[in-house]
Design an enzyme around this catalytic site. Structure first.
Site, PDB file in Angstrom:
ATOM      1  N   SER A  15       0.846  -1.166  -0.029  1.00  0.00           N
ATOM      2  CA  SER A  15      -0.069  -0.127  -0.021  1.00  0.00           C
ATOM      3  C   SER A  15       1.190   1.269  -0.111  1.00  0.00           C
ATOM      4  CB  SER A  15      -0.849  -0.142   1.031  1.00  0.00           C
ATOM      5  OG  SER A  15       0.081   0.406   2.237  1.00  0.00           O
ATOM      6  N   LYS A  16       0.186   2.316  -0.005  1.00  0.00           N
ATOM      7  CA  LYS A  16       1.175   3.596  -0.179  1.00  0.00           C
ATOM      8  C   LYS A  16       2.322   3.808   1.039  1.00  0.00           C
ATOM      9  CE  LYS A  16      -1.398   6.583  -2.823  1.00  0.00           C
ATOM     10  NZ  LYS A  16      -2.944   6.238  -2.843  1.00  0.00           N
TER      11      LYS A  16
END
Ligand code: GLU
Length: 492
Positions: free
Chosen positions: A258-259
């Site tokens: 994820s980010k």
């Protein structure tokens, strides 16, 4: 398991233009591309743009640019056309509606007037009772004529699939082996929303069949969609593709990338100056390997060795340290003239090279790129490292300290005098000259080298000093020594 099918291989990458191309999508595209190239097949790009509220033109441009930057060319799709178009899903709605009407006519689809919040409540109740949600038979078995009447009168509704119970749906996934789905676990899913637009699973199932896609290679997160898509094709008597569901990419914390753990858009890597070849190689290794030892390989080598059967089942861990290592390897392997071309945009962005560079600017940039090559990982690092070659810079703390050390002024003074006497530039035997100057004051050569470097570059790092003297030129080099003497260097 046999690969490829007897039909000519056709694979597709089907991005939704609702954001930039991220690493996961890029890896999916890359695997599809490699498979197509391996088998002399076709790599199709289909834009799944039915979510009108979230689509943007910038996303599409960014996705196409990122694919091209990685070297992934498509044989059919936007900008190139092809025989199975249109390649924008929104332009295929005529066909989707036709199938929708057929489904309603044949009864495997039905109109559902139950408000969504009520459906949600039913689903939650089923979940609380630890059961699968099945549609309340009352609404499911509404008389079709009655349903048509209510729809014609404009009553809001969606279209759902009447999912049969107790059917086994089996795929022979090239990555995961045999996967069996029980249709009883598939709910009566929405096939068309209230605005009449078909949902992803319906459109995708039809488009894959209509585009004669032979292999669906996509992320494991889509495995839940597979039985729904299979049912659509089964009801319509359309051929099934083969499947390869590729593993999730995991962050360092073992959870889906994820980010937070480093999932960034391909564009961000490009902007930071990663060589595209490095990102390509790195992505190819996220779940795939040629053998147990080869880490660096070209796209051609990947194509020669690509097999769906060599894709691993378990999650592929994203290791940013490895990516940076690869970036450095590729950067250092780039021929100097090519390297100069690649770093040019960053040097221009930093204002060090003019937007319209002269031949002399380019020639100098090539020498600068050559001097720094061994010390760089990313193109984007060059401007800050090489700034001192283009502009006057203030010494950093360590350089200032080196210049302020006792006895430095005399040593630099002697060195300056010796350099001023030399006519050839850079001086032929710099180490010899430095040794002589140092010996004259009973010092070690390092006592001269360090402040010399500090005076010329403003830091204690950088390329070989001879290269620095060469790149700065005689006048600039001597001026920097004089300046250092005037401002920083102390007498002992
Ligand atoms: N449009 C879908 C996505 O972007 C495609 C999924 C698929 O490959 O079937 O996730």
């Amino acid at each position: 398991m046999t690969e490829p099918a007897s039909r000519p291989v056709r694979v597709r990458f089907a991005p939704s233009p609702t954001g930039r191309l991220h690493l996961g999508g890029a890896r999916t595209a890359l695997f599809n591309w490699a498979f197509a190239r391996r088998h002399g097949g076709r790599f199709v790009l289909r834009v799944e743009d039915t979510d009108r509220a979230r689509n943007t033109e910038e996303s599409l441009t960014s996705i196409l640019d990122s694919l091209r930057w990685l070297g992934l060319d498509w044989d059919e799709g936007p900008e190139v056309g092809g025989e199975h178009g249109p390649y924008f899903q929104s332009e295929r709605q005529g066909r989707h509606r036709e199938a929708l009407e057929r489904g309603l006519r044949e009864g495997w689809l039905y109109r559902c007037f139950v408000p969504l919040d009520e459906v949600r409540a039913q689903r939650e109740a089923a979940r609380a009772a630890k059961g699968n949600w099945r549609f309340d038979p009352g609404s499911r078995e509404l008389d079709p004529r009655e349903a048509e009447r209510r729809a014609a009168a404009g009553e809001p509704h969606v279209v759902r699939m009447r999912v049969p119970e107790g059917e086994r749906l089996v795929i022979h996934d090239h990555v995961r082996g045999e996967v069996t789905f029980d249709s009883s676990e598939v709910e009566d899913w929405v096939v068309a929303r209230a605005d009449g637009v078909p949902t992803y699973n319906f459109a995708c199932a039809l488009d894959d069949a209509d585009m004669a896609v032979t292999h669906v290679i996509r992320g494991e997160e889509h495995l839940v969609n597979t039985p729904k898509q299979m049912l659509v094709r089964r009801f319509l008597g359309l051929p099934e593709p083969e499947y390869a569901h590729v593993p999730l990419i995991l962050g360092a914390d073992g959870r889906k990338l994820s980010k937070r753990t480093g999932d960034t858009a391909v564009e961000d890597y490009r902007a930071r100056g990663y060589p595209p070849e490095a990102l390509f190689n790195f992505l190819a290794l996220l779940g795939f390997s040629i053998d147990d030892k080869t880490t660096l390989f070209s796209p051609d080598e990947l194509v020669r060795h690509f097999e769906l059967g060599r894709i691993q089942k378990g999650g592929a861990v994203f290791d940013p340290v490895k990516l940076d290592w690869m970036a450095g390897e590729y950067l250092r392997a780039t021929p100097t003239d090519e390297l100069a071309r690649r770093v040019l945009p960053w040097m221009q962005e930093a204002g060090l090279v003019p937007d319209e560079p002269s031949a002399a600017d380019l020639e100098r940039l090539e020498r600068v790129a050559g001097a720094f090559r061994e010390r760089l990982t990313l193109y984007g690092e060059l401007p800050e490292r090489a700034r001192f070659l283009y502009e006057e810079v203030e010494p950093d703390a360590k350089a200032a300290q080196a210049l302020a050390a006792p006895g430095v002024a005399e040593l630099l003074q002697d060195l300056l005098a010796a350099l001023e006497e030399r006519s050839e530039w850079p001086p032929a035997d710099l180490p010899g000259l430095v040794r002589e100057v140092a010996a004259g004051r009973g010092a070690k050569p390092g006592a001269v080298m360090k402040p010399l470097r500090a005076a010329l570059t403003g830091t204690l790092g950088g390329p070989e000093l001879v290269e620095v003297l060469d790149l700065l030129g005689r006048e600039r080099s001597l001026a920097r020594l004089r300046r250092a003497l005037a401002t920083g260097a102390r007498n002992g």
